[in-house]
Design a protein around this motif. Sequence first.
Motif, PDB file in Angstrom:
ATOM      1  N   VAL A   1      19.030   9.117  10.560  1.00 51.13           N
ATOM      2  CA  VAL A   1      19.144   9.197   8.978  1.00 51.13           C
ATOM      3  C   VAL A   1      17.958   8.627   9.098  1.00 51.13           C
ATOM      4  N   PHE A   2      17.220   7.731   9.256  1.00 53.06           N
ATOM      5  CA  PHE A   2      16.484   6.081   8.544  1.00 53.06           C
ATOM      6  C   PHE A   2      15.748   6.826   8.917  1.00 53.06           C
ATOM      7  N   ASP A   3      14.946   7.395  10.001  1.00 53.92           N
ATOM      8  CA  ASP A   3      13.600   7.800  10.615  1.00 53.92           C
ATOM      9  C   ASP A   3      12.781   8.268   9.199  1.00 53.92           C
ATOM     10  N   ALA A   4      13.185   9.357   8.652  1.00 53.44           N
ATOM     11  CA  ALA A   4      11.996   9.985   7.563  1.00 53.44           C
ATOM     12  C   ALA A   4      12.623   9.010   5.801  1.00 53.44           C
ATOM     13  N   TYR A   5      12.802   7.775   6.166  1.00 56.00           N
ATOM     14  CA  TYR A   5      13.025   7.073   5.128  1.00 56.00           C
ATOM     15  C   TYR A   5      12.278   6.484   5.268  1.00 56.00           C
ATOM     16  N   CYS A   6      11.161   5.997   6.830  1.00 59.88           N
ATOM     17  CA  CYS A   6      10.735   4.852   7.351  1.00 59.88           C
ATOM     18  C   CYS A   6       9.474   4.710   7.458  1.00 59.88           C
ATOM     19  N   ASP A   7       8.143   3.581   7.844  1.00 57.19           N
ATOM     20  CA  ASP A   7       7.004   3.571   7.950  1.00 57.19           C
ATOM     21  C   ASP A   7       6.794   3.536   9.701  1.00 57.19           C
ATOM     22  N   HIS A   8       6.197   4.235  10.003  1.00 56.91           N
ATOM     23  CA  HIS A   8       6.670   4.032  11.894  1.00 56.91           C
ATOM     24  C   HIS A   8       5.380   3.520  12.321  1.00 56.91           C
TER      25      HIS A   8
ATOM     26  N   PRO B   1      10.915   0.358   3.752  1.00 55.69           N
ATOM     27  CA  PRO B   1      10.592  -0.637   2.620  1.00 55.69           C
ATOM     28  C   PRO B   1      11.702  -0.660   1.655  1.00 55.69           C
ATOM     29  N   PRO B   2      11.785  -1.481   0.667  1.00 54.96           N
ATOM     30  CA  PRO B   2      12.445  -1.500  -0.633  1.00 54.96           C
ATOM     31  C   PRO B   2      12.975  -0.254  -0.823  1.00 54.96           C
ATOM     32  N   GLU B   3      11.705   0.746  -1.394  1.00 52.51           N
ATOM     33  CA  GLU B   3      11.885   1.854  -1.534  1.00 52.51           C
ATOM     34  C   GLU B   3      12.709   2.761  -1.041  1.00 52.51           C
TER      35      GLU B   3
ATOM     36  N   LEU C   1      17.862 -10.279  -1.710  1.00 52.77           N
ATOM     37  CA  LEU C   1      16.151 -10.480  -1.602  1.00 52.77           C
ATOM     38  C   LEU C   1      16.128  -8.602  -1.215  1.00 52.77           C
ATOM     39  N   ARG C   2      16.760  -8.480  -1.673  1.00 52.83           N
ATOM     40  CA  ARG C   2      16.705  -6.527  -1.534  1.00 52.83           C
ATOM     41  C   ARG C   2      15.165  -6.296  -2.147  1.00 52.83           C
ATOM     42  N   SER C   3      14.831  -6.778  -3.674  1.00 51.85           N
ATOM     43  CA  SER C   3      13.638  -5.574  -3.951  1.00 51.85           C
ATOM     44  C   SER C   3      12.331  -5.933  -2.480  1.00 51.85           C
ATOM     45  N   SER C   4      12.478  -7.184  -2.430  1.00 53.50           N
ATOM     46  CA  SER C   4      11.106  -7.931  -2.419  1.00 53.50           C
ATOM     47  C   SER C   4      10.841  -8.094  -0.508  1.00 53.50           C
ATOM     48  N   THR C   5      12.547  -7.133   0.317  1.00 56.31           N
ATOM     49  CA  THR C   5      12.647  -7.541   1.464  1.00 56.31           C
ATOM     50  C   THR C   5      12.062  -6.102   2.545  1.00 56.31           C
TER      51      THR C   5
ATOM     52  N   GLN D   1       0.086  -7.176   8.034  1.00 59.05           N
ATOM     53  CA  GLN D   1      -0.675  -6.405   6.652  1.00 59.05           C
ATOM     54  C   GLN D   1      -0.478  -5.523   5.428  1.00 59.05           C
ATOM     55  N   TYR D   2       0.850  -4.644   6.582  1.00 57.01           N
ATOM     56  CA  TYR D   2       1.965  -3.859   6.108  1.00 57.01           C
ATOM     57  C   TYR D   2       1.739  -4.689   4.808  1.00 57.01           C
ATOM     58  N   MET D   3       2.826  -6.153   5.518  1.00 56.72           N
ATOM     59  CA  MET D   3       3.827  -7.322   3.936  1.00 56.72           C
ATOM     60  C   MET D   3       3.038  -7.506   3.173  1.00 56.72           C
ATOM     61  N   LYS D   4       1.350  -7.410   3.441  1.00 58.81           N
ATOM     62  CA  LYS D   4       0.251  -8.080   3.255  1.00 58.81           C
ATOM     63  C   LYS D   4       0.247  -7.003   1.677  1.00 58.81           C
ATOM     64  N   LEU D   5      -0.688  -5.853   2.288  1.00 53.71           N
ATOM     65  CA  LEU D   5      -0.513  -5.046   1.285  1.00 53.71           C
ATOM     66  C   LEU D   5       0.653  -5.095   0.365  1.00 53.71           C
ATOM     67  N   GLY D   6       1.707  -4.483   0.686  1.00 53.37           N
ATOM     68  CA  GLY D   6       2.490  -4.109  -0.235  1.00 53.37           C
ATOM     69  C   GLY D   6       3.380  -5.211  -1.147  1.00 53.37           C
TER      70      GLY D   6
END
Length: 257
Positions: free
Chosen positions: A65-72, A91-93, A115-119, A146-151
């Motif tokens: 179920v987590f796959d649909a809410y993740c970036d891959h 991502p947090p969202e 830490l949830r909102s920034s993790t 790069q993902y973390m920096k951009l986000g």
Amino acid sequence: MHGNQQKNPKHALYLQSASVDQGPSLEVVLAKTPDEVLEAQKLRFNIFSEEYGADLGTSGVDQDVFDAYCDHLLVRNTQTGEVIGTYRILPPEGAAKLRCWYSETEFFMNRIERLRSSTVEVGRSCVHPDHRSGAAIMLLWSGIAQYMKLGGYKHLIGCASVSLRDGGHQAASLFKRLDPHLAEASLQVFPKNRLPIERLRSDVDIEPPPLVKGYLRLGAKVCGEPAWDPDFNTADFMMLLSIDRMSPRYARHFGFI
């Protein structure tokens, strides 16, 4: 693929690695279509079922179920088009929509709730056995950076798994070896299905798996005892990486700073 993928600037992520020693040219990108996600899920199935002995059924696809809410993240051989590595990122969202991290299926994580909102949470990491010389793993870590920096994210959590095919002795020995890297009490988590390490040998000569080595080089901490995942037949070590506590050398090397 969740709706956030179409508007978040981090989805411009793209890195390429030129061929090394006449090896294949590789690139890391974020999956943009369901078919690309499916490629990652098929790779995960093959590696987890064959190397860990995970019981994933007969579909040929590892999904939840987590796959649909993740970036891959996908590492692709640009010559053959084959996906040879993957990492999924929650991502947090996405975690907010799910109301949990994946890791909360295995650990009590109240102490790091703040830490949830920034993790971001990473997981389901795998690389085809023919491509574990380093380039693919480096691209995955560079893609995460790069993902973390951009986000604008500050922390990363994820589990590093060790097979229990030997009965758990290697995992218990690794936990003992990782003691110098144990997080302070305020950042520790607690396994819901605890591996009984006190009943296992802790003197087995084990080299930390490449994923664990990668975490430790970056300055990550081990957040406590490993959880026993019977579905994947693994011991899972929760790792926490905070950008402001990273090794400057490796932070620059992978692009976190």
